[in-house]
Scaffold this active site. Structure first.
Site, mmCIF file in Angstrom:
data_model
loop_
_atom_site.group_PDB
_atom_site.id
_atom_site.type_symbol
_atom_site.label_atom_id
_atom_site.label_comp_id
_atom_site.label_asym_id
_atom_site.label_seq_id
_atom_site.Cartn_x
_atom_site.Cartn_y
_atom_site.Cartn_z
ATOM 1 C CG ASP A 276 -0.017 0.556 2.458
ATOM 2 O OD1 ASP A 276 0.809 -0.225 2.937
ATOM 3 O OD2 ASP A 276 -0.149 1.732 2.853
ATOM 4 C CB CYS A 314 -4.558 3.186 -19.916
ATOM 5 S SG CYS A 314 -5.210 3.285 -18.239
ATOM 6 C CB CYS A 316 -8.108 4.281 -16.395
ATOM 7 S SG CYS A 316 -7.623 5.859 -17.122
ATOM 8 C CB CYS A 319 -6.685 6.112 -20.981
ATOM 9 S SG CYS A 319 -5.316 6.756 -20.003
ATOM 10 C CG HIS A 345 -3.833 7.039 -15.826
ATOM 11 N ND1 HIS A 345 -3.914 6.229 -16.934
ATOM 12 C CD2 HIS A 345 -2.510 7.126 -15.514
ATOM 13 C CE1 HIS A 345 -2.691 5.850 -17.297
ATOM 14 N NE2 HIS A 345 -1.823 6.386 -16.455
HETATM 15 ZN ZN ZN Z 1 -5.530 5.571 -18.001
#
Ligand code: ZN
Length: 421
Positions: A276, A314, A316, A319, A345
Site C-alpha cells: 500500500d 489503458c 481507465c 484514457c 488513471h
Molecule cells: Zn488511463
C-alpha cells in the site's frame, strides 16, 4: 480468511494467491490504494469499485478521531459508513500517532498522546487499537506495533540502535495482547496480521521472525514493517527478502508503505503479496501520470497541445474516453476534475502492474515480464542498481539481454517524478 497459493514463479519467489475475506475475493499480489479518511482522495467508493479494486486501506488513527467509533458503530462499521462493499484493511493507528504527534510517548502499556482536539492525554493500547478496528469492521486488522522512535528532524524512523531492539520485543508483547483481545471478541470474520519489526538489523529481524512464526496459528497474515522510512534501498530489499524467505508460505505477506512500480515488482519477486502507499494518488494530484514508459508530468508546458491520451492502451475511464494530455494539462492544477481523472488513471496503472505480474506468474513467464517492464519503464534513463541486485538474488538478471544499460547507484528511484515522456 481463506488463503490459497495458486501458482509459483519457477525462478523468483513470486506467487499468485487467492485471498477470500468477508467482502469477497482479492487476488494477490495486489496493490492497495489508501483511503486515509474513509475516501480515496478525489474518488467516490463507487468509482473505486468500478475500477476493479477489491481491497483498500483505511487509517485507524484518522477514523478514530473523525467520525469516531460511536458513529461508526451506529453506521454498522466503516464499510457501511463509506459505502464500500469490498475488502478493507486498517492499520493499527500507531504509525500516525508517532509520526503526526510530536509528543507521543511509548510506554509498555501503549502509546500516550495528546488528543489533537481536546488536548487531553489519551492512551492507545494494543487492546484499544483492536477495539477501534472492531468498530471499524475491517476485514484485515493490523496489530499495534512499536515503530520505534520517530526522528522528526530527519522525517524517518530510526532503524538501528538499542531503541530498535526494544521496539521489536515490545511489538511481540503487544502482538500477544492483540491476539488475546481479538480472540476473546469472537469476531472471527476479522483477520489479525502481525507486523515483523527489527529495523535494518538482520539479527533482530530473525529474532522477531522466530517469535512471530511461533504464533502462526493465531494470526492470519504477516506484514513487514519498519521499512520505507528512508533507509538505503539496497538495505531495504535485503530485509524484505530475509523476511519473505522465512515467513510461512500459507500466510499472505504484506510490505507496508511501498508504491513505486519498481519497488512493487521487486517485492513481488522476493515473495511479497500485498502493498500500500499514498504515492499513486498523491502524485496524481500533483499532475503526474504513471505509465509503462515512466511517469509523465502533465503540468509541463510541452503537453499543452498534445491531443493523445495518457496511454492509448489503458482501460481507465480517463484514457478510454480519450481525454487528452492537453486537456489534463489545462485543468490539472485548476479543476478538481483533473485530479479525479489522474487519480483514476494512476490507480488503474498500479492495478495493471500487479495484474500483469499475476498473469505472468500464472503463465510461467514472470522473469520476462520483469525484464520487459524495466526496459520500457526506465529505458535509456538507466536501471536503479538496487533493483538489479535484488532481482539477481532471485535469479533474474535485468542486464542479461541489455548489457549496455546504464545502472544508477544510490537510493530511491531514478525518477524525480517531474517528467520524462
Ligand atoms: Zn488511463
Amino acid at each position: 480468511m481463506e488463503f490459497e497459493v495458486l501458482a509459483r514463479c519457477h525462478t523468483t519467489r513470486a506467487r499468485v494467491s487467492r485471498m477470500k475475506l468477508a467482502h469477497g475475493v482479492t487476488m494477490l499480489p495486489t496493490f492497495m490504494p489508501v483511503a486515509t479518511q474513509a475516501a480515496i482522495k478525489g474518488l467516490t467508493a463507487q468509482q473505486v469499485e468500478a475500477l476493479g479494486i477489491t481491497l483498500i486501506l483505511n487509517n485507524t488513527y484518522h477514523l478514530n478521531l473523525r467520525p469516531g467509533t460511536e458513529v461508526l458503530k451506529e453506521a454498522g462499521g466503516a464499510h457501511q459508513f463509506q459505502g464500500w462493499r469490498r475488502n478493507l484493511l486498517t492499520d493499527s493507528g500507531g504509525f500516525q500517532l508517532v509520526s503526526l504527534n510530536k509528543f507521543t510517548k511509548i510506554t509498555e502499556e501503549g502509546a500516550l498522546f495528546e488528543s489533537p482536539f481536546t488536548g487531553e492525554p489519551t492512551m492507545l493500547t494494543p487492546e484499544e487499537s483492536i477495539s477501534i478496528q472492531h468498530a471499524i469492521g475491517s476485514d484485515i486488522m493490523m496489530q499495534l506495533d512499536d515503530v520505534g522512535k520517530f526522528s522528526h528532524s530527519l522525517l524517518h524512523t530510526l532503524t538501528t540502535g538499542p531503541r530498535v531492539g526494544e521496539a521489536m520485543w515490545r511489538t511481540i508483547r503487544w502482538l500477544d495482547r492483540c491476539i488475546e483481545f481479538h480472540e476473546k471478541s469472537g469476531r472471527s470474520h476479522q483477520n489479525l496480521f502481525a507486523i515483523v519489526q527489527g529495523g535494518i538489523d538482520s539479527v533482530l529481524r530473525d529474532q522477531c521472525l522466530n517469535e512471530m512464526i511461533k504464533r502462526k496459528d493465531r494470526v492470519a497474515g504477516y506484514a513487514i514493517g519498519g521499512l520505507s522510512g528512508g533507509e538505503e534501498k539496497d538495505v531495504f530489499w535485503r530485509i524484505i527478502k530475509q523476511c519473505a524467505d522465512r515467513l510461512p508460505a500459507d500466510r499472505p505477506r504484506y510490505s507496508m508503505g511501498i508504491g513505486f512500480a519498481e519497488d512493487l515488482l521487486v517485492c513481488v519477486a522476493l515473495g511479497v503479496d500485498m502493498a500500500d502507499c499514498v504515492f499513486p494518488t498523491r502524485t496524481a494530484r500533483f499532475g503526474v501520470a504513471l505509465t509503462f514508459s515512466g511517469p509523465i508530468n502533465l503540468r509541463l508546458g510541452k503537453h499543452a497541445a498534445d491531443l493523445q491520451p495518457i496511454d492509448g492502451t489503458c482501460p481507465c475511464p480517463t484514457c478510454s474516453d480519450g481525454t487528452s494530455r492537453a486537456m489534463l494539462h489545462h485543468i490539472i492544477t485548476l479543476e478538481t476534475a483533473g485530479a479525479h481523472a489522474l487519480t483514476q488513471h494512476n490507480i488503474v496503472f498500479e492495478a495493471r502492474v500487479m495484474g500483469g505480474a499475476r498473469e505472468a506468474i500464472m503463465n510461467g513467464n514472470f522473469p520476462d515480464y520483469l525484464k520487459t517492464f524495466f526496459a520500457n519503464y526506465f529505458g535509456d534513463a538507466g536501471y536503479p542498481e538496487w533493483c538489479v541486485n535484488a532481482l539477481r538474488s532471485v535469479g533474474v538478471d535485468l542486464l542479461e539481454d541489455r548489457p549496455d544499460t546504464k545502472v544508477i547507484s544510490g537510493d530511491g528511484t531514478v525518477w524525480e517524478y517531474s517528467d520524462r515522456a
